[in-house]
Design an enzyme around this catalytic site. Sequence first.
Site, PDB file in Angstrom:
ATOM      1  NE  ARG A  46       0.459   0.811   2.326  1.00  0.00           N
ATOM      2  CZ  ARG A  46       1.506   0.684   3.150  1.00  0.00           C
ATOM      3  NH1 ARG A  46       2.033  -0.508   3.381  1.00  0.00           N
ATOM      4  NH2 ARG A  46       2.009   1.733   3.763  1.00  0.00           N
ATOM      5  CG  HIS A  54       0.860  -4.034   7.690  1.00  0.00           C
ATOM      6  ND1 HIS A  54       0.061  -3.445   6.756  1.00  0.00           N
ATOM      7  CD2 HIS A  54       2.075  -3.477   7.521  1.00  0.00           C
ATOM      8  CE1 HIS A  54       0.764  -2.555   6.060  1.00  0.00           C
ATOM      9  NE2 HIS A  54       1.995  -2.573   6.509  1.00  0.00           N
TER      10      HIS A  54
HETATM   11  C1  GLV Z   1       4.278   0.099   6.511  1.00  0.00           C
HETATM   12  O1  GLV Z   1       3.465  -0.504   5.916  1.00  0.00           O
HETATM   13  C2  GLV Z   1       5.012   1.206   5.955  1.00  0.00           C
HETATM   14  O2  GLV Z   1       4.660   1.666   4.877  1.00  0.00           O
HETATM   15  O3  GLV Z   1       5.975   1.651   6.586  1.00  0.00           O
END
Ligand code: GLV
Length: 308
Positions: A223, A271
Amino acid sequence: MAILLNYQGHDSTPWAEAFADMLPTIPVHIYPHIPNPLDIQYAVVWHHPHGDLINYPNLKAILNMGAGTDHLDAETELPDVPIVRLLDPDVGNDMAQYAVYWAMHFHRRFEDYRRQASRAEWLSHEVPRTAEYRVSVMGLGLIGTQIARRLALSGFKAQGWSRTEHRIDGVDTFHGSSGLQQMLSATDVLVNCLPLNRQTRYLLNSETLGQLPTGSFVINVSRGAVIDDDALIALLNSGHIAGAALDAFVEEPLPADSAYWRTANVFVTPHISGSTYAKSAARPIADNIIRIEQGKQPFPIHIPPQTT
Ligand code: GLV
């Protein structure tokens, strides 16, 4: 009985199809089309609208469609049912590959060779032995452990840090705040795999990142808010940190005016370090629903950080 399904921001259809296949007797209702909230016994959700989960009085469990639970941890009121994280080995596998890819990229100086190739320049660089190249994972949960093991299997000197003590074969582990300092000061590539919570928010700040040796690298697969962006950017600009591969950000999509887009040797990915495929990820969720129906414990249960 029915399943509430909401893969917010993504297509829920392949998931609905997978559950129809794996749990043929349980209807699946895709949010917000819920004919009768009383029917909902399982909420399979990702970034579900805040406050909505208390509207299903017969709910038996919340099944998170991802590894990170920060959106659920941010809820002020949740029904008193187990929260089950998604443990999909395919996701951990992809994330481990991402970490290994960038660790190799930084260690073997592939970016230098790419630049040199654009000038037709044949010049080799000496690099440390792989077995001495220290790649350290912060956060030794299920995914962090998978990443640390894979780094070790790739021949790196794999290290790992967690708040409480963990032991992993082939990985040198550290814990607590003195362990963190010890590990950071002996790290060539730092891989952040910590969940985001009160204890980890901005844990990687100018003080902790400053403990990394000059010329080290940072990879972030968890994160954005675990890292203080201003601190990392300042250390990148000063050359203390030589580069970064960043897959998670405080604000996503990363705004066009973010300094990360313009900082040398920063590789931004949107991401994607661990993609969640309905085909593999629906299986552990369906298995957990079957387990609960049989009166067994689902796995892994998430303990919200405020209760730890
Ligand atoms: C993606 O970021 C997850 O937490 O699965």
